[in-house]
Design a protein around this motif. Structure first.
Motif, mmCIF file in Angstrom:
data_model
loop_
_atom_site.group_PDB
_atom_site.id
_atom_site.type_symbol
_atom_site.label_atom_id
_atom_site.label_comp_id
_atom_site.label_asym_id
_atom_site.label_seq_id
_atom_site.Cartn_x
_atom_site.Cartn_y
_atom_site.Cartn_z
ATOM 1 N N ARG A 76 6.185 33.120 11.858
ATOM 2 C CA ARG A 76 6.388 31.678 11.914
ATOM 3 C C ARG A 76 7.643 31.246 11.153
ATOM 4 O O ARG A 76 8.098 30.128 11.277
ATOM 5 C CB ARG A 76 5.159 30.932 11.381
ATOM 6 N N GLY A 101 -0.462 32.797 14.198
ATOM 7 C CA GLY A 101 -1.766 32.477 13.655
ATOM 8 C C GLY A 101 -1.713 32.127 12.172
ATOM 9 O O GLY A 101 -0.659 32.198 11.521
ATOM 10 N N TYR A 102 -2.846 31.803 11.637
ATOM 11 C CA TYR A 102 -2.940 31.250 10.283
ATOM 12 C C TYR A 102 -2.281 32.136 9.231
ATOM 13 O O TYR A 102 -1.553 31.653 8.363
ATOM 14 C CB TYR A 102 -4.421 31.048 9.939
ATOM 15 N N PHE A 103 -2.507 33.446 9.291
ATOM 16 C CA PHE A 103 -1.985 34.347 8.283
ATOM 17 C C PHE A 103 -0.652 34.989 8.676
ATOM 18 O O PHE A 103 -0.117 35.809 7.927
ATOM 19 C CB PHE A 103 -3.005 35.455 7.983
ATOM 20 N N ASN A 104 -0.123 34.644 9.823
ATOM 21 C CA ASN A 104 1.085 35.299 10.323
ATOM 22 C C ASN A 104 2.338 34.569 9.851
ATOM 23 O O ASN A 104 3.071 33.960 10.628
ATOM 24 C CB ASN A 104 1.048 35.364 11.853
ATOM 25 N N ASP A 105 2.588 34.642 8.546
ATOM 26 C CA ASP A 105 3.749 33.951 7.985
ATOM 27 C C ASP A 105 5.064 34.560 8.463
ATOM 28 O O ASP A 105 6.058 33.853 8.601
ATOM 29 C CB ASP A 105 3.704 33.998 6.454
#
Length: 338
Positions: free
Chosen positions: A277, A270-274
């Motif tokens: 990723r 997700g967007y904040f799941n650096d």
């Protein structure tokens, strides 16, 4: 080591990718003291040590004697692993090494034998196992979601590194594929292979057909004549009687589809799941488990024997190509943590 003490780690190697990542991962941890960095020149050692607040060395033996680290993390050029690793083992220090273990099976057996004689903690960084999609695949396989495995496919292609070995792509990079395919699908018991040297960089592209002991078949396509910039530079597919798993670019995307269904279950960060990723953060996850095992005096989560197993499979693939025959691969000693 006492639980309240920080683990003192020394990093051997100052390369721009894994040398930096080894220093980073330890320097960022509050439970670790990065006590030393060993480089090939005083300038390289000093630059990396200054960056992460460690002591610089160019002499491995001197560092070991002065620092007495709890763990030595070795991340040198791929064809330069044997001698430094042997020095650390003979000095009696727990260690983590980068893949590949070595390029020669006799050297692998020397390292493993000498470490075993000293009951040393001896780990290897097959960090692909710690990608979230791979962990999800292992869970799904273990739960029986695929039914009976029928085939598995691994494809991974990018640019060449600096190794001069004619089979560098297979031994130093596709070792991840060989390790992961056995990790998820069970032991490989025979191989056949085709290779090409048409670009003049050794046998830099290859295809191996695999047979698993459970009766499934598989394929491995590996190349140094491709590009890591391409979308889907890596793809792993596991196909069973009840469903299929796809993993794209190791950390990017996981999907599971039941046989006969047109609806898939998908994971992607997700967007904040650096953390999930980023490929290099798979190393952080490995170190989480590795340091806990070291602290608790347990075997490492991925023993260096897994490096020997990947090399055994690679050498069998080379033998198949050179002889034009299918080559049986006997089982190795257990590579799982005991």
């Amino acid at each position: 080591m006492k639980n309240e003490q920080r683990t003192r780690v020394a990093v051997v190697g100052t390369g721009p990718w894994w040398g930096r990542e080894h220093a980073r991962v330890y320097a960022e941890r509050p439970d670790v003291e990065l006590c030393a960095v060993v480089g090939s020149t005083p300038e390289r050692a000093a630059a990396r040590a200054h960056q992460f607040g460690a002591n610089p060395y160019v002499d491995l033996n001197e560092m070991l004697e002065r620092e007495q680290p709890d763990l030595v993390s070795i991340c040198l050029a791929n064809e330069a692993h044997f001698e430094p690793t042997l020095k650390v083992i003979r000095a009696g220090f727990p260690l983590l090494v980068e893949k590949p273990l070595v390029f020669d099976l006799e050297e692998a057996d020397i390292l493993l034998g000498e470490a075993e004689a000293r009951s040393l903690f001896f780990a290897i960084n097959f960090n692909h196992r710690y990608a979230t999609p791979v962990a999800m695949a292992a869970e799904a396989v273990g739960a029986g979601d695929l039914g009976e495995l029928v085939f598995a496919t691994w494809r991974f292609g990018g640019e060449p590194g600096t190794s001069a070995h004619p089979h560098a792509n297979l031994i130093e990079t596709q070792c991840h594929g060989l390790d992961l395919l056995e990790h998820l699908c069970g032991p490989i018991d025979s191989v056949t292979a085709q290779m090409t040297d048409k670009t003049g960089r050794g046998y830099s592209t290859l295809v191996a057909a695999l047979h698993f002991a459970n009766g499934a078949v598989g394929s491995l396509v590996g190349s140094y004549d491709s590009s890591y910039a391409y979308p889907d530079t890596h793809l792993l597919e596991l196909n069973g009687t009840s469903g299929r798993i796809l993993i794209q670019d190791t950390v990017q995307r996981y999907s599971f589809t039941q046989a006969g269904s047109e609806v898939s279950s998908v994971w992607q960060a997700g967007y904040f799941n650096d953390v999930d990723r980023q490929f290099h953060r798979t190393f952080d996850k490995h170190i989480d488990q590795l340091l806990q095992a070291l602290q608790e005096q347990r075997p490492p989560p991925i023993h260096a024997r897994a490096g020997r197993r990947a090399l055994t499979l690679a050498l069998a693939i080379i033998d198949s190509f050179e002889t034009g025959t299918r080559v049986d691969v006997p089982p190795d000693a257990d590579t799982s943590p005991s």
